[in-house]
Design a protein around this motif. Sequence first.
Motif, PDB file in Angstrom:
ATOM      1  N   PRO A 127      71.497 -59.049-154.069  1.00 38.28           N
ATOM      2  CA  PRO A 127      71.684 -59.847-152.841  1.00 38.28           C
ATOM      3  C   PRO A 127      70.880 -61.134-152.850  1.00 38.28           C
ATOM      4  N   ARG A 128      69.671 -61.101-153.420  1.00 36.47           N
ATOM      5  CA  ARG A 128      68.857 -62.316-153.441  1.00 36.47           C
ATOM      6  C   ARG A 128      69.494 -63.390-154.321  1.00 36.47           C
ATOM      7  N   LEU A 129      70.020 -62.984-155.477  1.00 33.24           N
ATOM      8  CA  LEU A 129      70.695 -63.953-156.331  1.00 33.24           C
ATOM      9  C   LEU A 129      71.953 -64.491-155.667  1.00 33.24           C
ATOM     10  N   LEU A 130      72.663 -63.630-154.944  1.00 35.15           N
ATOM     11  CA  LEU A 130      73.866 -64.077-154.235  1.00 35.15           C
ATOM     12  C   LEU A 130      73.518 -65.123-153.185  1.00 35.15           C
ATOM     13  N   VAL A 131      72.461 -64.875-152.437  1.00 33.27           N
ATOM     14  CA  VAL A 131      72.033 -65.830-151.409  1.00 33.27           C
ATOM     15  C   VAL A 131      71.527 -67.119-152.051  1.00 33.27           C
ATOM     16  N   MET A 132      70.815 -66.993-153.178  1.00 35.30           N
ATOM     17  CA  MET A 132      70.351 -68.188-153.874  1.00 35.30           C
ATOM     18  C   MET A 132      71.525 -69.025-154.366  1.00 35.30           C
ATOM     19  N   CYS A 133      72.561 -68.369-154.877  1.00 32.86           N
ATOM     20  CA  CYS A 133      73.753 -69.106-155.311  1.00 32.86           C
ATOM     21  C   CYS A 133      74.386 -69.852-154.141  1.00 32.86           C
ATOM     22  N   ALA A 134      74.461 -69.186-152.975  1.00 34.68           N
ATOM     23  CA  ALA A 134      75.016 -69.851-151.793  1.00 34.68           C
ATOM     24  C   ALA A 134      74.151 -71.032-151.371  1.00 34.68           C
ATOM     25  N   ALA A 135      72.819 -70.874-151.473  1.00 31.33           N
ATOM     26  CA  ALA A 135      71.900 -71.944-151.077  1.00 31.33           C
ATOM     27  C   ALA A 135      71.998 -73.151-151.991  1.00 31.33           C
ATOM     28  N   VAL A 136      72.521 -72.963-153.202  1.00 26.96           N
ATOM     29  CA  VAL A 136      72.715 -74.084-154.118  1.00 26.96           C
ATOM     30  C   VAL A 136      74.161 -74.572-154.082  1.00 26.96           C
ATOM     31  N   PHE A 137      75.092 -73.657-153.823  1.00 31.47           N
ATOM     32  CA  PHE A 137      76.516 -74.018-153.810  1.00 31.47           C
ATOM     33  C   PHE A 137      76.832 -75.022-152.696  1.00 31.47           C
ATOM     34  N   PHE A 138      76.375 -74.740-151.484  1.00 25.21           N
ATOM     35  CA  PHE A 138      76.728 -75.621-150.360  1.00 25.21           C
ATOM     36  C   PHE A 138      76.155 -77.034-150.508  1.00 25.21           C
ATOM     37  N   PRO A 139      74.914 -77.215-150.951  1.00 19.88           N
ATOM     38  CA  PRO A 139      74.463 -78.585-151.210  1.00 19.88           C
ATOM     39  C   PRO A 139      75.267 -79.288-152.299  1.00 19.88           C
ATOM     40  N   SER A 172      72.538 -71.257-145.057  1.00 21.14           N
ATOM     41  CA  SER A 172      72.240 -70.599-146.338  1.00 21.14           C
ATOM     42  C   SER A 172      70.756 -70.669-146.672  1.00 21.14           C
ATOM     43  N   TRP A 173      70.100 -71.776-146.330  1.00 15.61           N
ATOM     44  CA  TRP A 173      68.671 -71.893-146.620  1.00 15.61           C
ATOM     45  C   TRP A 173      67.851 -70.957-145.729  1.00 15.61           C
ATOM     46  N   LEU A 174      68.248 -70.839-144.454  1.00 14.71           N
ATOM     47  CA  LEU A 174      67.563 -69.894-143.580  1.00 14.71           C
ATOM     48  C   LEU A 174      67.743 -68.458-144.091  1.00 14.71           C
ATOM     49  N   THR A 175      68.959 -68.141-144.506  1.00 11.92           N
ATOM     50  CA  THR A 175      69.229 -66.815-145.054  1.00 11.92           C
ATOM     51  C   THR A 175      68.401 -66.570-146.306  1.00 11.92           C
ATOM     52  N   LEU A 176      68.288 -67.584-147.147  1.00 10.44           N
ATOM     53  CA  LEU A 176      67.473 -67.454-148.354  1.00 10.44           C
ATOM     54  C   LEU A 176      66.013 -67.175-148.001  1.00 10.44           C
ATOM     55  N   GLY A 177      65.498 -67.865-146.983  1.00  6.73           N
ATOM     56  CA  GLY A 177      64.125 -67.616-146.554  1.00  6.73           C
ATOM     57  C   GLY A 177      63.921 -66.182-146.098  1.00  6.73           C
ATOM     58  N   LEU A 178      64.914 -65.636-145.391  1.00  6.78           N
ATOM     59  CA  LEU A 178      64.815 -64.247-144.945  1.00  6.78           C
ATOM     60  C   LEU A 178      64.772 -63.284-146.122  1.00  6.78           C
ATOM     61  N   PHE A 179      65.590 -63.539-147.138  1.00  6.74           N
ATOM     62  CA  PHE A 179      65.638 -62.652-148.284  1.00  6.74           C
ATOM     63  C   PHE A 179      64.405 -62.787-149.172  1.00  6.74           C
ATOM     64  N   VAL A 180      63.787 -63.938-149.150  1.00  8.47           N
ATOM     65  CA  VAL A 180      62.559 -64.100-149.921  1.00  8.47           C
ATOM     66  C   VAL A 180      61.428 -63.284-149.311  1.00  8.47           C
ATOM     67  N   ARG A 181      61.375 -63.223-148.009  1.00  6.72           N
ATOM     68  CA  ARG A 181      60.259 -62.577-147.322  1.00  6.72           C
ATOM     69  C   ARG A 181      60.484 -61.080-147.081  1.00  6.72           C
ATOM     70  N   HIS A 182      61.711 -60.694-146.727  1.00  6.34           N
ATOM     71  CA  HIS A 182      61.969 -59.328-146.273  1.00  6.34           C
ATOM     72  C   HIS A 182      62.825 -58.565-147.279  1.00  6.34           C
ATOM     73  N   SER A 183      62.928 -57.268-147.074  1.00  2.00           N
ATOM     74  CA  SER A 183      63.814 -56.441-147.886  1.00  2.00           C
ATOM     75  C   SER A 183      65.260 -56.820-147.596  1.00  2.00           C
ATOM     76  N   ALA A 184      66.168 -56.408-148.486  1.00  2.00           N
ATOM     77  CA  ALA A 184      67.573 -56.789-148.345  1.00  2.00           C
ATOM     78  C   ALA A 184      68.162 -56.262-147.036  1.00  2.00           C
ATOM     79  N   ASP A 185      67.860 -55.010-146.676  1.00  2.00           N
ATOM     80  CA  ASP A 185      68.417 -54.431-145.445  1.00  2.00           C
ATOM     81  C   ASP A 185      67.927 -55.167-144.215  1.00  2.00           C
ATOM     82  N   MET A 186      66.628 -55.436-144.161  1.00  2.00           N
ATOM     83  CA  MET A 186      66.073 -56.146-143.016  1.00  2.00           C
ATOM     84  C   MET A 186      66.591 -57.589-142.953  1.00  2.00           C
ATOM     85  N   ALA A 187      66.682 -58.232-144.114  1.00  2.00           N
ATOM     86  CA  ALA A 187      67.140 -59.623-144.135  1.00  2.00           C
ATOM     87  C   ALA A 187      68.572 -59.749-143.653  1.00  2.00           C
ATOM     88  N   TRP A 188      69.439 -58.793-144.045  1.00  2.00           N
ATOM     89  CA  TRP A 188      70.835 -58.873-143.626  1.00  2.00           C
ATOM     90  C   TRP A 188      70.979 -58.762-142.106  1.00  2.00           C
TER      91      TRP A 188
END
Length: 413
Positions: free
Chosen positions: A32-44, A83-99
């Motif tokens: 999930p973290r890699l997926l969110v990172m891809c989204a955070a780079v894809f949209f820019p 996507s960047w806010l979502t990435l920040g959540l996944f960096v700090r929290h577990s995948a379940d909590m971040a989602w």
Amino acid sequence: MIFNIVFLSVATVWTFAFAHKFRQLRAHHGSPRLLVMCAAVFFPAVATWLAVPATQQVINRVTGWPNVSILLVASHFTAISASWLTLGLFVRHSADMAWKWARWVIAAYALDIVAMAVLFSLSNVPVERVHNDFAVTYVPHQLTVFAFYMVYLLPAAAGTLILAYWCLTWAKMDDYAQFPRLRRRLRLLGLAGASLNVYMVLMVVNVIAVRFDLYDSGPQIKALALTVPTVSALSLFSAAVGTSSLRAWLSRWRDFFTLRYLHRALRPVSPGSVMVINRQRLDPYHRVRRIVIELNDWRLILKPLFDPAVYGAADRWGRESGLTGERLTAAVEAAQLRAALRAWQRGERPLEGAEAHPDDEQILDASSIEAEVDWWLRVARAYKRATERSSLSGGVIRPHRPVPLSSGEEGRR
């Protein structure tokens, strides 16, 4: 012209970063973290390609809807904040909590994009104005266009501000004291969010100035559009890709192009054995591994044609030229391969039971793929130098002075 050059350059950087992260995502399915990172780079990446004035003109012309490219750019910039806010959540929290939190973030910004589309459709913008000339032209005269920019810029500014605060605060916590690379990436992500937030806030100020005719903000808008997103791009690019992995990736491509000369020269020995997996054509690690495997196979085919006389002559010339150690061994190997390849191309084939030179088996005594790559790189460079000297001397091999190594080659040696 300057906008086209700058935005095309930044878009290329984003695309490169996305290709790098997407390759990692394919290698680690379901992360999930890699997926969110891809989204955070894809949209820019997409937003920057859309922001190129030439691209906007093409989109407007193809769709037949004047200035629709402005809506597309604004929507993707809003998606960047989500996507960047979502990435920040996944960096700090577990995948379940971040989602749990990410669902609310995505829903809120999706509603924001819908509101932007409604306001844009209610606006009367018949004359095409690409990039920031759109705001200068229509904001003073249409309230719906002004509201469109507020709905676009304010939530995006809020998201990037929250991201910058999160990341810069987390980077100071003791939780990350033993993870310096993660702490560095948090700082870079926070810098990217802060710089984009500055851009959004100043854009809000300038749009308000345009609406109420406070001052001529056209030049400021253009300067902001050129500088601040570039800083954000470089910061997030460094956080997403990482300098060490980027250097390794570029180094492997350099190895590929160095080995390709020798690979193409020996390919006639068995062209049918060349294989590249279609999905990994842009993966330098796979390409180099395949080249090393094929070079080893072709060497085994040519090995019985190695001539002891060529070995002795190459060894003698190498020593006279000052070559020692692995450089000497690689130069002798290159000479043997060239002579054996010429014999193969003349139609000669090894006799049954033919034996190779007694020192032959020690050459490829490699303990890892990296050792094999380093060995073949030395041989490839020696082979290319020998070929160039042979072409300059009309095909006659003569004693030579060694070519000085570059700093990169000295490091390998």
